[in-house]
Design a protein around this motif. Structure first.
Motif, PDB file in Angstrom:
ATOM      1  N   THR A 112       8.977  -1.752  10.972  1.00  0.00           N
ATOM      2  CA  THR A 112       8.952  -3.362  10.632  1.00  0.00           C
ATOM      3  C   THR A 112       7.567  -3.914  10.436  1.00  0.00           C
ATOM      4  N   PHE A 113       7.392  -4.950  10.045  1.00  0.00           N
ATOM      5  CA  PHE A 113       6.206  -5.439   9.909  1.00  0.00           C
ATOM      6  C   PHE A 113       6.210  -7.194   9.570  1.00  0.00           C
ATOM      7  N   VAL A 114       5.137  -7.775   9.926  1.00  0.00           N
ATOM      8  CA  VAL A 114       5.139  -9.425   9.756  1.00  0.00           C
ATOM      9  C   VAL A 114       4.663  -9.594   8.537  1.00  0.00           C
ATOM     10  N   VAL A 115       4.943 -10.576   7.680  1.00  0.00           N
ATOM     11  CA  VAL A 115       4.236 -11.000   6.571  1.00  0.00           C
ATOM     12  C   VAL A 115       4.069 -12.663   7.087  1.00  0.00           C
ATOM     13  N   ASP A 116       2.498 -12.685   7.230  1.00  0.00           N
ATOM     14  CA  ASP A 116       2.285 -14.030   7.748  1.00  0.00           C
ATOM     15  C   ASP A 116       1.969 -15.076   7.179  1.00  0.00           C
ATOM     16  N   ASN A 119      -0.273 -16.407   5.486  1.00  0.00           N
ATOM     17  CA  ASN A 119      -0.903 -16.347   4.383  1.00  0.00           C
ATOM     18  C   ASN A 119      -0.434 -15.146   3.317  1.00  0.00           C
ATOM     19  N   GLY A 120       0.767 -14.658   3.503  1.00  0.00           N
ATOM     20  CA  GLY A 120       1.011 -13.607   2.753  1.00  0.00           C
ATOM     21  C   GLY A 120       0.726 -12.052   3.074  1.00  0.00           C
ATOM     22  N   LYS A 121       0.085 -12.096   4.046  1.00  0.00           N
ATOM     23  CA  LYS A 121      -0.668 -10.523   4.476  1.00  0.00           C
ATOM     24  C   LYS A 121       0.206 -10.011   5.331  1.00  0.00           C
ATOM     25  N   ILE A 122       0.425  -8.665   4.981  1.00  0.00           N
ATOM     26  CA  ILE A 122       1.087  -7.692   5.915  1.00  0.00           C
ATOM     27  C   ILE A 122       0.470  -7.298   7.210  1.00  0.00           C
ATOM     28  N   ILE A 123       1.138  -7.519   8.425  1.00  0.00           N
ATOM     29  CA  ILE A 123       0.311  -7.457   9.622  1.00  0.00           C
ATOM     30  C   ILE A 123       1.532  -7.027  10.454  1.00  0.00           C
ATOM     31  N   GLU A 124       0.852  -6.261  11.606  1.00  0.00           N
ATOM     32  CA  GLU A 124       1.690  -5.738  12.941  1.00  0.00           C
ATOM     33  C   GLU A 124       2.835  -4.867  12.459  1.00  0.00           C
ATOM     34  N   PRO A 125       2.282  -3.947  11.621  1.00  0.00           N
ATOM     35  CA  PRO A 125       3.475  -2.993  11.300  1.00  0.00           C
ATOM     36  C   PRO A 125       3.692  -1.830  12.737  1.00  0.00           C
ATOM     37  N   LYS A 126       4.959  -1.678  12.667  1.00  0.00           N
ATOM     38  CA  LYS A 126       5.309  -1.065  14.195  1.00  0.00           C
ATOM     39  C   LYS A 126       6.373   0.139  13.586  1.00  0.00           C
ATOM     40  N   ILE A 127       6.279   1.329  14.028  1.00  0.00           N
ATOM     41  CA  ILE A 127       7.107   2.346  13.817  1.00  0.00           C
ATOM     42  C   ILE A 127       8.374   2.352  14.764  1.00  0.00           C
ATOM     43  N   LEU A 128       9.710   2.310  14.058  1.00  0.00           N
ATOM     44  CA  LEU A 128      10.890   2.264  14.920  1.00  0.00           C
ATOM     45  C   LEU A 128      11.208   3.547  15.224  1.00  0.00           C
ATOM     46  N   ILE A 173       6.711 -25.546   4.600  1.00  0.00           N
ATOM     47  CA  ILE A 173       5.687 -25.189   5.525  1.00  0.00           C
ATOM     48  C   ILE A 173       5.746 -23.285   5.754  1.00  0.00           C
ATOM     49  N   ASN A 174       4.669 -22.916   5.220  1.00  0.00           N
ATOM     50  CA  ASN A 174       4.319 -21.088   5.374  1.00  0.00           C
ATOM     51  C   ASN A 174       4.672 -20.893   6.934  1.00  0.00           C
ATOM     52  N   VAL A 175       5.273 -19.825   6.860  1.00  0.00           N
ATOM     53  CA  VAL A 175       5.660 -19.282   8.468  1.00  0.00           C
ATOM     54  C   VAL A 175       5.546 -17.800   8.288  1.00  0.00           C
ATOM     55  N   ARG A 176       5.388 -17.320   9.637  1.00  0.00           N
ATOM     56  CA  ARG A 176       5.336 -15.823   9.781  1.00  0.00           C
ATOM     57  C   ARG A 176       6.959 -15.313   9.575  1.00  0.00           C
ATOM     58  N   VAL A 177       7.015 -14.377   9.141  1.00  0.00           N
ATOM     59  CA  VAL A 177       8.578 -13.703   8.986  1.00  0.00           C
ATOM     60  C   VAL A 177       8.305 -12.013   9.155  1.00  0.00           C
ATOM     61  N   LEU A 178       9.397 -12.042  10.063  1.00  0.00           N
ATOM     62  CA  LEU A 178       9.217 -10.285  10.401  1.00  0.00           C
ATOM     63  C   LEU A 178      10.146  -9.820   9.363  1.00  0.00           C
ATOM     64  N   TYR A 179       9.816  -8.639   8.886  1.00  0.00           N
ATOM     65  CA  TYR A 179      10.572  -7.765   7.713  1.00  0.00           C
ATOM     66  C   TYR A 179      10.664  -6.368   8.148  1.00  0.00           C
ATOM     67  N   SER A 180      11.932  -5.771   7.767  1.00  0.00           N
ATOM     68  CA  SER A 180      12.225  -4.201   8.407  1.00  0.00           C
ATOM     69  C   SER A 180      12.659  -3.501   6.840  1.00  0.00           C
TER      70      SER A 180
END
Length: 313
Positions: free
Chosen positions: A253-257, A259-268, A297-304
């Motif tokens: 999983t990761f978050v697209v913040d 600003n469109g940047k991939i952050i907080e990647p996490k291995i499940l 409004i731009n928002v953070r979205v969790l992606y998997s």
């Protein structure tokens, strides 16, 4: 020879039985339902028979206090993929809602209650021809004074949860006219116009008092060069370990913040040999995405995503 064979079978049977003993897994979750440490958790999740390969798994979420928060079934064990009936509870033990899910999407009727046990609403998730949710119909609604405000799909509706509040008219089950609401977490308000259930337009005002007109309520983040380019980049850039016969799936999983940047990647889950860390390296080296939006409004979205690995060696 015959007695020796019996002796071997006798040894194998208890070993086989022991290996199939169901083992549950417990993880800790923060206020946003992201995995965290025991010291920082607000909820925790129990997945039963985690060590077994099954078509579905019984999953229960609990408040930090130990009170049941949710009970249902997941098609996967490493992340929640809702399937079938789910029951949600308040921390006082009263039922909060009953809903059905198909492929993690709500489907059919959902019943909700207030924290004091009083009935709140009956809504219905309607599917279109391809099986996705196209509309939500409000069939019945009672306010906090136990006065029914929507009767058979017509009346005044008010919705509120931990994140947002909104109110407006319901006509034949659907939004109609002017609707107003606000997001409690992000501190912005919005006004929307509907006509016979169809969203026409909206304007949101953020915490800095800036207006954001929009014609789509919600949009998901996406790679600037398209999703096919993104997956192609992963395939070309991922360094598969030189291990003979290595194959399987990595879940990450990761978050697209905002600003469109991939952050907080996490291995499940990974398949060893550094495959999870390599997946993180590849993801974080990819360029920015077009960020997701809610009400303009731009928002953070969790992606998997799953990444399939198959060694050529």
């Amino acid at each position: 020879m015959k007695s020796n064979l019996h002796f071997i079978l006798f040894l194998l049977i208890p070993i086989l039985s022991f290996s199939q003993t169901p083992i549950s897994k417990k993880i800790y979750l923060d206020s946003l339902w992201n995995e965290t440490t025991e010291a920082n958790h607000k909820y925790y999740r129990i997945t039963k028979s985690y060590n077994l390969n099954q078509d579905s798994y019984t999953v229960s979420d609990y408040y930090k206090s130990g009170v049941l928060q949710m009970a249902g079934t997941s098609k996967t064990k490493d992340y929640l993929s809702k399937e079938g009936q789910f029951i949600f509870y308040y921390e006082n033990g009263n039922k909060r809602s009953i809903a059905n899910y198909v492929n993690s999407r709500p489907s059919g009727k959902q019943f909700d209650w207030y924290e004091n046990g009083q009935i709140k609403s009956e809504i219905e998730y309607l599917e279109n021809q391809n099986g996705s949710i196209s509309e939500i119909s409000v069939n019945q609604f009672w306010n906090t004074e136990n006065v029914q405000k929507v009767i058979d799909g017509n009346g005044d509706y008010e919705y509120s949860d931990d994140r947002q509040h909104e109110n407006g008219k319901i006509k034949n089950g659907f939004h109609d006219g002017i609707w107003k609401g606000y997001n409690k977490n992000l501190n912005w308000s919005y006004t929307e116009i509907y006509e016979n259930g169809k969203f026409i337009s909206g304007v949101s005002i953020d915490s800095s008092n800036t207006e954001h007109p929009y014609d789509v309520i919600e949009s998901k983040p996406k790679p600037k060069k398209g999703i096919e380019h993104f997956y192609g980049y992963i395939g070309k850039t991922f360094n598969t370990p030189k291990v003979q016969g290595l194959k399987g799936k990595i879940y990450i999983t990761f978050v697209v913040d905002a600003n469109g940047k991939i952050i907080e990647p996490k291995i499940l889950r990974d398949i060893g040999y550094g495959t999870g860390l390599e997946a993180i390296r590849v993801l974080t080296s990819y360029g920015n995405w077009i960020p997701g939006q809610q009400r303009g409004i731009n928002v953070r979205v969790l992606y998997s995503i799953p990444i399939t690995i198959q060694s050529r060696y």
